[in-house]
Design a protein around this motif. Structure first.
Motif, PDB file in Angstrom:
ATOM      1  N   ILE A  27      -3.501  19.579 -13.881  1.00  0.00           N
ATOM      2  CA  ILE A  27      -3.469  20.651 -12.886  1.00  0.00           C
ATOM      3  C   ILE A  27      -2.965  20.137 -11.543  1.00  0.00           C
ATOM      4  O   ILE A  27      -2.057  20.709 -10.929  1.00  0.00           O
ATOM      5  N   ILE A  28      -3.549  19.023 -11.087  1.00  0.00           N
ATOM      6  CA  ILE A  28      -3.234  18.515  -9.746  1.00  0.00           C
ATOM      7  C   ILE A  28      -1.787  18.047  -9.635  1.00  0.00           C
ATOM      8  O   ILE A  28      -1.105  18.305  -8.633  1.00  0.00           O
ATOM      9  N   SER A  29      -1.300  17.357 -10.676  1.00  0.00           N
ATOM     10  CA  SER A  29       0.071  16.826 -10.617  1.00  0.00           C
ATOM     11  C   SER A  29       1.087  17.817 -11.162  1.00  0.00           C
ATOM     12  O   SER A  29       2.287  17.519 -11.197  1.00  0.00           O
ATOM     13  N   THR A 156       0.155   6.956  -6.455  1.00  0.00           N
ATOM     14  CA  THR A 156       0.479   8.003  -5.498  1.00  0.00           C
ATOM     15  C   THR A 156       0.960   7.359  -4.198  1.00  0.00           C
ATOM     16  O   THR A 156       0.623   6.222  -3.884  1.00  0.00           O
ATOM     17  N   SER A 157       1.754   8.099  -3.448  1.00  0.00           N
ATOM     18  CA  SER A 157       2.323   7.557  -2.218  1.00  0.00           C
ATOM     19  C   SER A 157       2.425   8.681  -1.196  1.00  0.00           C
ATOM     20  O   SER A 157       1.996   9.811  -1.453  1.00  0.00           O
ATOM     21  N   GLN A 158       2.981   8.345  -0.050  1.00  0.00           N
ATOM     22  CA  GLN A 158       3.095   9.325   1.028  1.00  0.00           C
ATOM     23  C   GLN A 158       4.572   9.599   1.325  1.00  0.00           C
ATOM     24  O   GLN A 158       5.330   8.643   1.567  1.00  0.00           O
ATOM     25  N   LEU A 226       9.953  13.341  -4.082  1.00  0.00           N
ATOM     26  CA  LEU A 226      10.095  13.261  -2.621  1.00  0.00           C
ATOM     27  C   LEU A 226       9.107  12.300  -1.979  1.00  0.00           C
ATOM     28  O   LEU A 226       8.714  12.455  -0.833  1.00  0.00           O
ATOM     29  N   GLY A 227       8.686  11.292  -2.752  1.00  0.00           N
ATOM     30  CA  GLY A 227       7.794  10.273  -2.227  1.00  0.00           C
ATOM     31  C   GLY A 227       6.331  10.483  -2.543  1.00  0.00           C
ATOM     32  O   GLY A 227       5.483   9.715  -2.082  1.00  0.00           O
ATOM     33  N   ALA A 228       5.993  11.480  -3.373  1.00  0.00           N
ATOM     34  CA  ALA A 228       4.585  11.726  -3.714  1.00  0.00           C
ATOM     35  C   ALA A 228       4.021  10.630  -4.599  1.00  0.00           C
ATOM     36  O   ALA A 228       2.805  10.436  -4.673  1.00  0.00           O
ATOM     37  N   ALA A 229       4.889   9.881  -5.280  1.00  0.00           N
ATOM     38  CA  ALA A 229       4.458   8.749  -6.099  1.00  0.00           C
ATOM     39  C   ALA A 229       5.527   7.670  -6.018  1.00  0.00           C
ATOM     40  O   ALA A 229       6.691   7.946  -5.691  1.00  0.00           O
ATOM     41  N   ALA A 230       5.132   6.439  -6.302  1.00  0.00           N
ATOM     42  CA  ALA A 230       6.069   5.317  -6.289  1.00  0.00           C
ATOM     43  C   ALA A 230       5.721   4.347  -7.397  1.00  0.00           C
ATOM     44  O   ALA A 230       4.535   4.141  -7.719  1.00  0.00           O
ATOM     45  N   ALA A 231       6.749   3.769  -7.985  1.00  0.00           N
ATOM     46  CA  ALA A 231       6.573   2.720  -8.987  1.00  0.00           C
ATOM     47  C   ALA A 231       7.102   1.410  -8.416  1.00  0.00           C
ATOM     48  O   ALA A 231       8.164   1.361  -7.804  1.00  0.00           O
TER      49      ALA A 231
END
Length: 236
Positions: A27-29, A156-158, A226-231
């Motif tokens: 749901i959240i992602s 997760t990222s900003q 758009l930067g919501a997560a990063a690997a």
């Protein structure tokens, strides 16, 4: 008791949300977490008969995906400190086609009871920000990796876009905790905490520098949504 920097009993929190964790993740992602993991694995190199450990494995989604993407002789350990999360994960492993490849164990990412130079690949997905001391966890990851082994962190990222960031803050700061109240049996406080860990975690460039200081080489970064997560990909 494992306390976060905000003095939250993190183990107890994850024990509490374990029954709804998979549903809430979707749901959240908006289902994106599965796509992010697959994109990450498409960039990974899986040696034959690899030894892999998925840290903070939670309900074992990534452990199962790693089993699906590796050869039949690869062995995967999924490690987490929450018994309740592991119990949900074990049920999923038992129902999968990969139960002989995957072993789930309880443990502390910051103090792994594992030998040096043990694994070809170490992964951690959406778990690093919940460690009381992420740098200590990263040092442990370096220690248990074989020379030349791969570290993969999905977190997760900003967003850094001034246009996108206000909407990201609104979603994680207000909408996500509300979802916890509505869809997870009133667990507003728990999902508010998870929002705070996302907002306060180091940015993707800082994490890259931490990996280099820990001794990792060839650090590469990919960003999603758009930067919501990063690997982060790195080599020992």
């Amino acid at each position: 008791m494992t306390l976060s920097p905000k003095n939250t009993d993190v183990k107890s929190l994850f024990d509490t949300i374990a029954p709804e964790y998979d549903k809430m993740n979707n749901i959240i992602s908006l289902g994106s977490h599965k796509k992010w993991r697959q994109k990450v694995m498409n960039k990974m190199v899986f040696p034959n008969e690899a030894q892999i450990i998925d840290l903070a494995t939670g309900t074992a989604d990534w452990a199962i995906a790693l089993a699906e993407n590796s050869d039949v002789k690869t062995k995967i350990v999924g490690l987490d400190f929450s018994e309740a999360m592991l119990a949900v994960g074990q049920t999923k492993v038992d129902l999968s086609d990969y139960s002989e490849k995957i072993t789930l164990v309880q443990g502390d990412v910051m103090a792994l009871d594992l030998p040096d130079n043990r694994f070809d690949i170490v992964t951690i997905g959406f778990g690093l920000r919940n460690l009381p001391d992420p740098k200590k966890g990263i040092d442990e990851m370096y220690r248990i990796l074989k020379p030349g082994g791969q570290l993969v962190i999905l977190e997760t990222s900003q967003p850094d876009s001034p246009v996108v960031k206000p909407f990201w803050q609104l979603y994680f700061g207000h909408v996500m905790p509300l979802f916890g109240r509505v869809f997870a049996k009133g667990k507003y406080r728990e999902y508010k905490y998870l929002d705070e860990t996302t907002e306060n975690f180091m940015d993707y460039m800082t994490l890259g520098q931490v990996l280099l200081k820990a001794g990792f080489q060839k650090v590469r970064i990919s960003r999603f949504n758009l930067g919501a997560a990063a690997a982060h990909y790195a080599t020992k």
